[in-house]
Design an enzyme around this catalytic site. Structure first.
Site, PDB file in Angstrom:
ATOM      1  NE  ARG A 146      23.393  -4.156 -13.757  1.00 15.27           N
ATOM      2  CZ  ARG A 146      22.115  -3.845 -13.593  1.00 15.27           C
ATOM      3  NH1 ARG A 146      21.788  -2.902 -12.750  1.00 15.27           N
ATOM      4  NH2 ARG A 146      21.171  -4.468 -14.270  1.00 15.27           N
ATOM      5  CB  ILE A 147      26.247  -4.806 -19.968  1.00 21.95           C
ATOM      6  CG1 ILE A 147      25.439  -5.787 -19.100  1.00 21.95           C
ATOM      7  CG2 ILE A 147      26.878  -5.541 -21.140  1.00 21.95           C
ATOM      8  CD1 ILE A 147      24.251  -6.403 -19.788  1.00 21.95           C
ATOM      9  CG  ASP A 166      24.619   6.422 -20.482  1.00 18.84           C
ATOM     10  OD1 ASP A 166      23.672   7.178 -20.163  1.00 18.84           O
ATOM     11  OD2 ASP A 166      24.677   5.226 -20.133  1.00 18.84           O
ATOM     12  CB  ALA A 227      21.869  -4.187 -26.113  1.00 18.73           C
ATOM     13  NE  ARG A 228      16.308  -6.263 -23.503  1.00 15.56           N
ATOM     14  CZ  ARG A 228      17.205  -6.826 -22.695  1.00 15.56           C
ATOM     15  NH1 ARG A 228      18.340  -7.279 -23.219  1.00 15.56           N
ATOM     16  NH2 ARG A 228      16.982  -6.933 -21.412  1.00 15.56           N
ATOM     17  CD  GLU A 257      15.857 -12.338 -30.244  1.00 13.30           C
ATOM     18  OE1 GLU A 257      15.544 -13.029 -29.244  1.00 13.30           O
ATOM     19  OE2 GLU A 257      16.767 -11.505 -30.234  1.00 13.30           O
ATOM     20  CG  HIS A 276      18.501 -13.190 -26.986  1.00 12.06           C
ATOM     21  ND1 HIS A 276      17.385 -12.422 -27.236  1.00 12.06           N
ATOM     22  CD2 HIS A 276      19.050 -12.651 -25.864  1.00 12.06           C
ATOM     23  CE1 HIS A 276      17.272 -11.485 -26.315  1.00 12.06           C
ATOM     24  NE2 HIS A 276      18.278 -11.616 -25.473  1.00 12.06           N
ATOM     25  N   GLY A 278      23.502 -14.041 -24.754  1.00 12.09           N
ATOM     26  CA  GLY A 278      24.227 -13.166 -23.834  1.00 12.09           C
ATOM     27  C   GLY A 278      24.368 -13.716 -22.428  1.00 12.09           C
ATOM     28  CB  ALA A 279      21.988 -14.658 -19.888  1.00 10.80           C
TER      29      ALA A 279
END
Length: 523
Positions: A146-147, A166, A227-228, A257, A276, A278-279
């Site tokens: 999705r991202i 992917d 991402a992570r 973190e 962090h 992103g959201a």
């Protein structure tokens, strides 16, 4: 009128009038929450409130738990499922924000934004720095979900040539996005002036971009991770920057973190960092609140189509009759995807024997298990088949015309670009068992980490593998052997404390005098 209790701070948006009653008690203390939770049919929470077995025992009327955002670590999913409580989240609400931050980091790193900002604040007006344009640059995306798809669309708008790696995305989907899809990661890296990663952090992806992969990038490349933490090896990234091979990097995430002040990627002019975030946009927070409220209300009305994290959508009689077979199906699906290689196009599920009832839900269980290791958000019994369809994975169900030697038998075959892999199982004494892999009869209690070796029928094969594992500090818990086939090949499976380190598996694969193939499975 159903009542919803909001226990954490969240922007819910417009409330539905006349059909629901919402009590906003953001920040409520646990002692009071335990006293009043029994009055409510639903809870909406974020990360602060722990919805554990103790709380669920008090929530005698609870039907739905809505978790704003992605993670559900603060919710006991097993306890909720046992009590028939639906758990929902709203992972898609943050997608645009996360994709835009990846682009922002790419731009900031390419143009030296943080460097210039620091110098100006220190009183230095330096106009000598030469950045890089994104237009005409070749972007490589690891993970086209999705991202990653949203990043691809935005990069195309900036005039970039976009490619992706992917193994779980179809070529049709890549063509829709006008993205060149690579089957080999190194091939994509070798043509990527810019690299961004958008995968979950799994056994497969941890350390996925290390020294070798960074060295494969063209000199002067820009690397982004929003991402992570852990997908890109941080020490290797620092060394690639130190050597001058990479131009710059942009990071929103770290393994630990917050990172320590002496972290090798902190305080550098060629690395732009965010905490962090992103959201963290106003729009995303509004969408999270609006979506989780809407999904919670819909679930209270019996619609579980969106955002369900657990699987109480199956009726109690199905769970009672097929429970062990559902567990078996998930195990077989997860095993098949790890045994197979290449891009999977078809899952075939064959049933043999007499089941307590129609085993159709087991097909969904297989699909769920198959998808789980490759998705950021765990699939469930409501959405697994739809996700498979979206990824152009066809699901076939057949019923065997003859017995397979067991009262009940389920065989799962994964077919893809590079051949197929099959795994079979049954339920013995109420517990799942794997009984066959790629045609080799071998009974395994499926758990933890497994090493699946196809070997030549020669003395010393098992001993050599055991010695290498021992030298590598890997403990063997159990071992099962298959018969020797007519072609002189056999199979043995070792159950281990954990998956071997990469250097150990690489050494094992060099033992071609006794080992024909070696695969790892993590359950």
């Amino acid at each position: 009128m159903p009542k919803i209790l909001v226990t954490d701070k969240i922007q819910l948006g417009d409330l539905p009038s006349g059909e629901i009653e919402v009590h906003d008690r953001a920040g409520i203390e646990r002692d009071e929450l335990l006293q009043i939770v029994g009055e409510y049919e639903a809870i909406i929470t974020r990360s602060r409130t722990f919805v554990d077995d103790e709380l669920l025992a008090k929530a005698t009327n609870l039907k739905v738990i809505g978790r704003g955002g992605v993670g559900v670590d603060n919710i006991d999913l097993d306890a909720a499922s046992r009590r028939g409580v639906v758990v929902l989240n709203a992972p898609e609400a943050n997608n645009v924000s996360a994709a835009e931050l990846a682009i922002a980091l790419m731009l900031a790193a390419s143009r030296g934004v943080s460097r210039s900002d620091r110098l100006i604040r220190d009183g230095t007006w330096d106009r000598a720095f030469l950045g890089r344009e994104l237009k005409g640059g070749r972007l490589g995306i690891v993970g086209l979900g999705r991202i990653g798809s949203l990043v691809a669309k935005r990069a195309e708008g900036l005039g970039m040539e976009v490619a992706a790696y992917d193994p779980y995305i179809s070529r049709n989907r890549a063509e829709e996005l006008r993205v060149t899809l690579f089957d080999n990661l190194d091939d994509m890296l070798a043509r990527s002036d810019f690299l961004t990663v958008h995968t979950p952090l799994t056994e497969e992806t941890v350390g996925m971009i290390g020294a070798s992969e960074l060295a494969t990038l063209p000199k002067g490349a820009v690397v982004v991770n929003a991402a992570r933490g852990g997908i890109i090896v941080e020490t290797d990234l620092a060394e690639a920057l130190d050597s001058g091979h990479l131009f710059a990097a942009g990071l929103d995430v770290f393994v630990k973190e917050p990172p320590q002040p002496d972290h090798p990627l902190i305080g550098r002019d060629d690395v732009v960092v965010t905490a962090h975030l992103g959201a963290n946009t106003r729009e995303a927070q509004v969408r999270v609140g609006a979506e989780i409220l809407d999904r919670t209300v819909q679930a209270l009305h019996g619609d579980y189509a969106r955002g369900v994290v657990n699987a109480p959508a199956l009726s109690s009689d199905v769970l009672r009759d097929l429970g062990p077979f559902l567990q078996l199906g998930e195990i077989l699906g997860a095993t098949a995807v790890q045994l197979a290689s290449g891009r999977i196009r078809e899952l075939s599920v064959e049933f043999a024997g007499e089941f307590p009832r129609d085993p159709d839900p087991v097909v969904t269980a297989v699909t769920k298990g198959f998808l789980e290791p490759i998705l950021t958000e765990p699939p469930n019994y409501v959405n697994a088949l739809a996700i498979a369809r979206d990824r152009d994975i066809s699901i076939a169900k057949t019923v065997a015309s003859r017995s397979r030697g067991y009262t009940t038998h389920v065989q799962v075959t994964a077919r893809g670009d590079e051949g197929e892999a099959s795994v079979s199982g049954t339920v013995l004494g109420g517990a799942p068992r794997i009984v066959e892999i790629d045609g080799y009869s071998i009974e395994i209690k499926p758990e933890g980490a497994m090493l699946v070796c196809t070997n030549y029928d020669r003395p010393g094969a098992i001993g050599k593998v055991g010695s290498i594992l021992g030298d590598g500090g890997v403990n063997i818990i159990g071992m099962q052997l298959s018969r020797v086939e007519e072609d002189g090949l056999a199979m043995f499976v070792l159950t281990l404390d954990g998956l071997p380190p990469e250097n150990v598996t690489d050494l094992l694969r060099t033992q071609t005098d006794v080992i024909q193939s070696l695969r790892t499975v993590r359950l």
